[in-house]
Structure formats: C-alpha cells, structure tokens
Design a protein around this motif. Structure first.
Motif, short mmCIF file in Angstrom:
data_model
loop_
_atom_site.label_atom_id
_atom_site.label_comp_id
_atom_site.label_asym_id
_atom_site.label_seq_id
_atom_site.Cartn_x
_atom_site.Cartn_y
_atom_site.Cartn_z
N VAL A 73 0.84 -1.17 -0.03
CA VAL A 73 -0.20 -0.06 0.06
C VAL A 73 1.09 1.24 0.07
O VAL A 73 1.68 1.49 0.93
N HIS A 74 0.63 1.97 -1.12
CA HIS A 74 1.55 3.19 -1.30
C HIS A 74 0.74 4.58 -0.84
O HIS A 74 -0.35 4.50 -1.28
N HIS A 75 0.92 5.44 -0.22
CA HIS A 75 0.34 6.37 0.40
C HIS A 75 0.80 7.76 -0.37
O HIS A 75 2.07 8.03 -0.37
N TYR A 76 -0.09 8.60 -0.67
CA TYR A 76 0.08 9.94 -1.26
C TYR A 76 -1.08 10.78 -0.53
O TYR A 76 -2.14 10.63 -0.12
N ASP A 77 -0.50 12.13 -0.54
CA ASP A 77 -1.05 13.23 0.03
C ASP A 77 -2.21 13.59 -0.94
O ASP A 77 -3.32 14.45 -0.71
N ARG A 78 -1.89 13.79 -2.17
CA ARG A 78 -2.91 14.29 -3.21
C ARG A 78 -2.97 13.46 -4.36
O ARG A 78 -2.19 12.60 -4.83
N VAL A 79 -4.10 13.35 -4.97
CA VAL A 79 -4.57 12.60 -6.05
C VAL A 79 -3.67 12.91 -7.26
O VAL A 79 -3.43 12.13 -8.27
N GLN A 80 -3.38 14.05 -7.37
CA GLN A 80 -2.40 14.59 -8.64
C GLN A 80 -1.17 14.00 -8.31
O GLN A 80 -0.53 13.50 -9.43
N ASP A 81 -0.64 13.74 -7.32
CA ASP A 81 0.66 12.99 -7.12
C ASP A 81 0.56 11.60 -7.53
O ASP A 81 1.26 10.99 -8.19
N THR A 82 -0.48 10.98 -7.11
CA THR A 82 -0.89 9.55 -7.41
C THR A 82 -0.69 9.26 -8.83
O THR A 82 -0.30 8.46 -9.37
#
Length: 239
Positions: A73-82
């Motif tokens: 599971v990889h975590h991102y703060d913003r969907v743009q980064d994902t």
C-alpha cells in the motif's frame, strides 16, 4: 518457513501483475479499503495506491492494514501526485465515474498497463481526479440503485481484468522484476527478520531453493561485527 509454504509463495508471486494496479481517491472507510486490498490480492495485483482522503483521515493508519501483508500500500497526500506517478510508469488510468464520456467497463482492454481509479461510495471521485483520468468507465445497472458499493465495484471490474489477462496467458509467466520478487518472497516468509533488517538497513539473508536461510549463523555473525564496528566508530569520533 516450510518448503510447502515457500512453494505457495512462489506460485503466488509468479502470477503477480505489476502492470495492473488500483488507485483510490477519497475512499475513507477501512472496511472498504480492506475489501479492495483483498480483491487486489485475489486477482494478482501487488500494489495499491492510496490517496489520503480529506474525510476520515484519522481513521486511516498504515498499521490498520498490517494484516494485508501481501499487497503493498503506497500513500500519497494528493490525487495529482498519485496520477502523476502512475502515468510516469506508463499506466493508463480508468476511473469508475459517471460522465457523458463513460463507457461500459467490459469494453476496456485491461491487458495493457492500466490503473483502476476508485472513489468514495456516495460522492465518487473528486472533480480533480476525474480530470486526471484517461477514460471514465461504468458498470451498467439494471435496478433502482445507482451504483455498487466501492469494494463491490472494484471486484466486478478487476475480475473482468483478470478474465482478459487469463485469456491472453498473462498469468503463465512471472512478470515481477527480480528484485521485487526476491524482496516480497523474503518479507512474506520471514516477516519479523525482514522488519529487523529494514529498520537497520541491512541486506536480507540469502535463501536456498527450499526457502531456508543459507548459513544463518554466518549472517548473524556479520551483523554483530558490523554493529560493533559502528559502535567503535561512534566512540572514536566522540573522543
């Protein structure tokens, strides 16, 4: 790790699909996320990309997913980064989203590198996420309800992706990069030792063809020697 369990792990890793993944946007309920992770594992997905939702953030913690050790599971703060990360890796993003441009999910070619984007059950994906998708897809509905639960929708779409890939024989040959394969194999078979190594940035011990540690006493001796040398160096610097 028994030889039987070792072979089971290898059989699972041999079928992992590194060019098929899932990303979420605003999915904040732990039971939905857990169900999605379970489905990912079932269809051979190794990685889930989770954008931290604006709602329910405190309820989502990495340790809450510790039991799902077979999916990264990889975590991102913003969907743009994902989205940017996945597109840089060559993934096409298909968003489960109602729009005028949406097409039925079974018309998509899931044998190409692709990511399924999923949103929260009530609100779906955000407008920002919808704009980032390459294509919107829907599951045709025949009843009064407007949509499936997000975890059910994930299962429906991913089973179709699995079906297409099975037809093309994409599960017949290992596809994971060798380094990722070996890392996962060790982490699954020796989770506590892997955690010990990761915390101290130590290389994993080598395994033989039966999944057993090769000369573990020699490896432990090297670890102790390195530890003592590190302590001595710090003491010398301090002096």
């Amino acid at each position: 790790m028994t030889p039987e369990r070792y072979q089971k792990f290898r059989a699972v890793l041999d079928r992992r699909q590194p060019d098929l993944t899932v990303m979420t946007d605003q999915v904040h309920k732990n039971h939905n996320l857990s169900a999605i992770i379970r489905t990912c594992d079932a269809v051979g997905i190794a990685d889930l990309h989770l954008t931290q939702p604006k709602e329910g953030y405190r309820g989502i913690r990495r340790r809450s997913m510790g039991s799902h050790k077979y999916v990264n599971v990889h975590h991102y703060d913003r969907v743009q980064d994902t989205a940017a990360h996945l597109k840089q890796q060559g993934f096409t993003i298909y968003a489960a989203h109602f729009s005028e441009q949406a097409i039925p999910y079974h018309e998509v070619d899931f044998t190409q590198p692709c990511a399924l984007m999923l949103g929260a059950e009530k609100r779906g994906i955000s407008s920002e996420a919808a704009a980032l998708a390459d294509q919107h897809i829907i599951i045709p509905m025949q009843g009064m309800v407007a949509s499936y639960n997000v975890s059910v929708a994930a299962a429906v779409i991913l089973v179709e992706a699995q079906r297409q890939r099975l037809i093309k024989g994409m599960y017949d040959q290992p596809k994971l990069p060798e380094a990722c394969y070996r890392k996962a194999l060790f982490q699954w078979g020796y989770p506590e030792l892997a955690r010990y190594c990761d915390e101290r940035r130590l290389p994993y011990p080598e395994l033989n063809d039966h999944g057993q540690l090769i000369n573990p006493s020699l490896w432990y001796e090297k670890v102790r020697t390195c530890k003592h040398e590190s302590i001595d160096e710090r003491g010398t610097e301090h002096e």
